[in-house]
Design a protein around this motif. Structure first.
Motif, PDB file in Angstrom:
ATOM      1  N   ARG A  81      -6.049   3.110  -1.960  1.00 55.68           N
ATOM      2  CA  ARG A  81      -7.324   1.853  -1.959  1.00 55.68           C
ATOM      3  C   ARG A  81      -6.952   0.129  -2.656  1.00 55.68           C
ATOM      4  NH1 ARG A  81     -12.327   3.875  -1.096  1.00 55.68           N
ATOM      5  NH2 ARG A  81     -12.554   5.880  -1.206  1.00 55.68           N
ATOM      6  N   ARG A  82      -7.289  -0.342  -2.008  1.00 56.18           N
ATOM      7  CA  ARG A  82      -7.794  -1.532  -2.831  1.00 56.18           C
ATOM      8  C   ARG A  82      -8.467  -2.060  -4.090  1.00 56.18           C
ATOM      9  NH1 ARG A  82     -11.452  -5.593   0.303  1.00 56.18           N
ATOM     10  NH2 ARG A  82     -11.953  -5.358  -2.028  1.00 56.18           N
ATOM     11  N   PHE A  97      -2.830  -2.373  -4.341  1.00 48.75           N
ATOM     12  CA  PHE A  97      -3.557  -0.915  -4.102  1.00 48.75           C
ATOM     13  C   PHE A  97      -3.592  -0.811  -5.548  1.00 48.75           C
ATOM     14  CE2 PHE A  97      -2.704  -3.909  -0.225  1.00 48.75           C
ATOM     15  CZ  PHE A  97      -3.563  -3.805   0.361  1.00 48.75           C
ATOM     16  N   SER A  98      -3.999   0.768  -5.348  1.00 47.81           N
ATOM     17  CA  SER A  98      -4.058   1.533  -6.518  1.00 47.81           C
ATOM     18  C   SER A  98      -3.457   2.921  -5.475  1.00 47.81           C
ATOM     19  CB  SER A  98      -5.330   2.295  -6.367  1.00 47.81           C
ATOM     20  OG  SER A  98      -5.565   3.323  -5.246  1.00 47.81           O
ATOM     21  N   SER A 156      -3.670   5.674  -4.948  1.00 50.44           N
ATOM     22  CA  SER A 156      -4.445   6.414  -3.567  1.00 50.44           C
ATOM     23  C   SER A 156      -4.339   5.552  -2.297  1.00 50.44           C
ATOM     24  CB  SER A 156      -5.669   6.524  -4.082  1.00 50.44           C
ATOM     25  OG  SER A 156      -6.620   6.022  -4.143  1.00 50.44           O
ATOM     26  N   LYS A 164       0.503  -0.724   0.175  1.00 50.81           N
ATOM     27  CA  LYS A 164       0.275  -0.388   0.090  1.00 50.81           C
ATOM     28  C   LYS A 164       0.594   1.486   0.232  1.00 50.81           C
ATOM     29  CE  LYS A 164      -3.908   2.296   3.075  1.00 50.81           C
ATOM     30  NZ  LYS A 164      -4.416   2.774   3.675  1.00 50.81           N
ATOM     31  N   THR A 208     -10.219  -3.787   3.636  1.00 54.34           N
ATOM     32  CA  THR A 208     -11.262  -3.170   3.299  1.00 54.34           C
ATOM     33  C   THR A 208     -11.122  -1.969   1.413  1.00 54.34           C
ATOM     34  OG1 THR A 208     -10.483  -1.178   3.899  1.00 54.34           O
ATOM     35  CG2 THR A 208     -12.148  -2.852   5.615  1.00 54.34           C
ATOM     36  N   PRO A 209     -12.057  -2.079   1.396  1.00 53.05           N
ATOM     37  CA  PRO A 209     -12.191  -1.175  -0.205  1.00 53.05           C
ATOM     38  C   PRO A 209     -10.730  -0.081   0.410  1.00 53.05           C
ATOM     39  CG  PRO A 209     -14.168  -2.320  -0.238  1.00 53.05           C
ATOM     40  CD  PRO A 209     -13.877  -2.391   1.245  1.00 53.05           C
ATOM     41  N   ILE A 210     -11.403   0.423   0.737  1.00 46.58           N
ATOM     42  CA  ILE A 210     -10.616   2.091   1.191  1.00 46.58           C
ATOM     43  C   ILE A 210      -9.213   1.286   1.936  1.00 46.58           C
ATOM     44  CG2 ILE A 210     -12.228   2.887   1.664  1.00 46.58           C
ATOM     45  CD1 ILE A 210     -12.125   2.823   5.061  1.00 46.58           C
ATOM     46  N   GLY A 211      -8.706   0.583   2.130  1.00 46.20           N
ATOM     47  CA  GLY A 211      -7.286   0.122   2.377  1.00 46.20           C
ATOM     48  C   GLY A 211      -7.353  -0.422   3.603  1.00 46.20           C
ATOM     49  N   GLU A 212      -7.484  -0.557   4.428  1.00 44.69           N
ATOM     50  CA  GLU A 212      -7.771  -0.918   5.418  1.00 44.69           C
ATOM     51  C   GLU A 212      -7.168  -2.006   5.901  1.00 44.69           C
ATOM     52  OE1 GLU A 212      -9.965   1.937   8.753  1.00 44.69           O
ATOM     53  OE2 GLU A 212     -11.849   0.715   7.378  1.00 44.69           O
ATOM     54  N   SER A 229      -0.497   1.027  -9.218  1.00 46.60           N
ATOM     55  CA  SER A 229      -0.629   0.185  -8.600  1.00 46.60           C
ATOM     56  C   SER A 229       0.803  -0.704  -8.241  1.00 46.60           C
ATOM     57  CB  SER A 229      -1.710  -0.541  -9.827  1.00 46.60           C
ATOM     58  OG  SER A 229      -2.427  -1.667  -9.153  1.00 46.60           O
TER      59      SER A 229
END
Length: 182
Positions: free
Chosen positions: A148-149, A143-144, A146, A56, A176-180, A65
């Motif tokens: 995020r996943r 991960f992008s 940003s 990430k 999670t979708p937001i990268g947590e 990516s």
């Protein structure tokens, strides 16, 4: 009257002590094995979480990516972190280490003919401990830029990586979708 000076232990005393030690060993050894297996599982979960965090942070730092591909190797117990840019004939942002995509962290024992030597080789050996295995099919997480996943798109949102120690112990790492990562 003469005093006899006895030094040492009698045979009965020695046999009682050996019996007590035997009973304690019978109880302790199976518990120790379970503790070792659970400890290996816990350490592997921490290693995977750390690897996902490296992926990430690298995605955010490079603006590209970055993927973690799990279940590589003959035993399916190895994983690699790489920039998923499709270099050298690979597919861009597919979550699969192919072509000559730049490796960030890899298991040194993966036999591969890389086009370019790994540039960002951080350390050696993200491999699962003896007796620990991924549950289910191999998967990857991207991960992008940003953080995020990016991959995979999962119903319900949370991507889980399941691990087992073969002795009934299971642990899960989730993204999670937001990268947590937890």
């Amino acid at each position: 009257m003469r005093h006899i000076n006895k030094k040492g232990f009698s045979l009965l005393e020695v046999m009682v002590v050996v019996g007590i030690v035997g009973v304690l060993a019978t109880i302790a050894i199976p518990n120790y094995r379970v503790w070792v297996m659970n400890n290996r599982l816990k350490n592997d979960v921490l290693d995977i979480k750390g690897g996902l965090r490296i992926a990430k942070m690298t995605a955010m730092a490079t603006g590209q990516s970055v993927a973690v591909d799990f279940g590589l190797g003959v035993e399916g117990d190895r994983w690699v972190i790489f920039i998923d840019n499709g270099a050298g004939g690979g597919v861009v942002q597919d979550g699969v280490w192919n072509g000559c995509e730049v490796v960030i962290l890899m298991e040194s024992a993966i036999q591969r003919d890389p086009c370019v030597a790994p540039i960002f080789l951080v350390e050696q050996a993200p491999t699962l401990a003896n007796g620990i295995a991924f549950v289910g099919t191999s998967t990857s997480i991207s991960f992008s830029a940003s953080g995020r996943r990016a991959l995979p798109a999962v119903a319900g949102g949370v991507q889980a990586i399941d691990l087992t120690n073969g002795g009934g112990g299971n642990k899960m790492v989730s993204v999670t979708p937001i990268g947590e990562i937890f």
